[in-house]
Write a protein that holds these residues in place. Structure first.
Motif, mmCIF file in Angstrom:
data_model
loop_
_atom_site.group_PDB
_atom_site.id
_atom_site.type_symbol
_atom_site.label_atom_id
_atom_site.label_comp_id
_atom_site.label_asym_id
_atom_site.label_seq_id
_atom_site.Cartn_x
_atom_site.Cartn_y
_atom_site.Cartn_z
ATOM 1 N N ASP A 47 57.323 1.861 -2.250
ATOM 2 C CA ASP A 47 58.656 1.286 -2.034
ATOM 3 C C ASP A 47 58.801 -0.049 -2.764
ATOM 4 O O ASP A 47 59.838 -0.329 -3.387
ATOM 5 C CB ASP A 47 58.919 1.076 -0.534
ATOM 6 N N TYR A 49 57.108 -1.031 -5.397
ATOM 7 C CA TYR A 49 57.127 -0.786 -6.839
ATOM 8 C C TYR A 49 58.499 -0.292 -7.297
ATOM 9 O O TYR A 49 59.000 -0.699 -8.349
ATOM 10 C CB TYR A 49 56.064 0.238 -7.219
ATOM 11 N N GLU A 50 59.095 0.587 -6.514
ATOM 12 C CA GLU A 50 60.430 1.081 -6.869
ATOM 13 C C GLU A 50 61.439 -0.064 -6.848
ATOM 14 O O GLU A 50 62.298 -0.161 -7.729
ATOM 15 C CB GLU A 50 60.837 2.195 -5.914
ATOM 16 N N THR A 79 57.790 9.761 -3.922
ATOM 17 C CA THR A 79 58.533 9.138 -5.026
ATOM 18 C C THR A 79 58.867 10.168 -6.096
ATOM 19 O O THR A 79 58.146 11.160 -6.262
ATOM 20 C CB THR A 79 57.732 7.987 -5.669
ATOM 21 N N LEU A 81 59.292 8.929 -9.195
ATOM 22 C CA LEU A 81 58.823 8.292 -10.425
ATOM 23 C C LEU A 81 57.695 9.117 -11.044
ATOM 24 O O LEU A 81 56.884 9.697 -10.320
ATOM 25 C CB LEU A 81 58.317 6.878 -10.136
#
Length: 240
Positions: A47, A49-50, A79, A81
């Motif tokens: 979270d 990092y996002e 995620t 990503l």
């Protein structure tokens, strides 16, 4: 051999498109065995990092760093990503398993792979739609990379033979950057030992297309602040 189009490789595309191309990392232990997560769950770390705008995430599944394949599967579940699996990949079946677990890219360590194995594994990655993330420490290792124009090639600033326990040599990245460009990689990366936003900014300013930062970000506790500091430092460099 016919490969998928580059747009079928989300890890590479995300890194190329990122305004601050820092590959963040989920890693349980540092090279000395010290806990990097503390009380934080992978969900909290992802979270953060996002929120910091990370284009993609490296997930360390290698046992040296307290990882396991389950960690990659767990991160992939939380995620969207693109994910890089960092482990010692030496066989084609490991590449296929990485894909099944949710990876978009796979680490291939040139120092550990004979030229024939590098060819086999790069080919398997490309046919599977995975970005080969090839880690090198010398021009001799770079010469073993098959299809370098379709690989992310990263300079490891630490010594894998010492389990990355020694100091980092960022000068190695700078020295090898011209060779990486000449090899045709679409995204030269500097990896490991990037311990400050200023160092990160200077590497990007030198011409690296991406950075892999693990321990420093995990220890910072505030990835968004760290990445913002990189952005500020890059602006300052352009004004000099």
């Amino acid at each position: 051999m016919t490969h998928p189009h580059r747009t079928d490789f989300p890890f590479l595309e995300a890194l190329l498109a990122a305004p601050t191309p820092v590959v963040t990392e989920v890693k349980r232990l540092d090279s000395h065995g010290y806990d990097l997560l503390g009380s934080r769950t992978p969900v909290k770390i992802v979270d953060a990092y996002e929120a910091a705008g990370a284009p993609c995430i490296s997930v360390v599944t290698g046992r040296w760093f307290g990882g396991s394949p389950a960690l990659l599967r767990d991160v992939a579940a939380i995620t969207k990503l693109p994910l890089l699996q960092k482990d010692f990949i030496t066989r084609k079946d490991q590449v296929r398993t990485a894909k099944e677990l949710g990876a978009s890219a796979v680490l291939l360590t040139a120092a550990l792979l004979p030229r024939s194995s590098m060819r086999t594994l790069v080919t398997e990655c490309l046919l599977s739609g995975l970005t080969p993330f090839v880690e090198i420490t010398s021009e001799a290792e770079l010469e073993t990379v098959h299809h370098p124009d379709e690989c992310v090639i990263a300079v490891n600033n630490k010594d894998i033979k010492k389990r990355e326990r020694g100091g980092a040599d960022l000068g190695r990245s700078l020295d090898l950057l011209p060779a990486l460009r000449a090899a045709g990689t679409p995204c030269p990366v500097s990896a490991s030992g990037i311990d400050s936003p200023q160092a990160a900014a200077e590497l990007l300013d030198a011409g690296f297309g991406g950075l892999l930062v693990g321990t420093s970000l995990l220890r910072s506790g505030a990835p968004a602040d760290w990445v913002s500091a990189v952005t500020r430092a890059r602006k300052e460099l352009t004004l000099r």
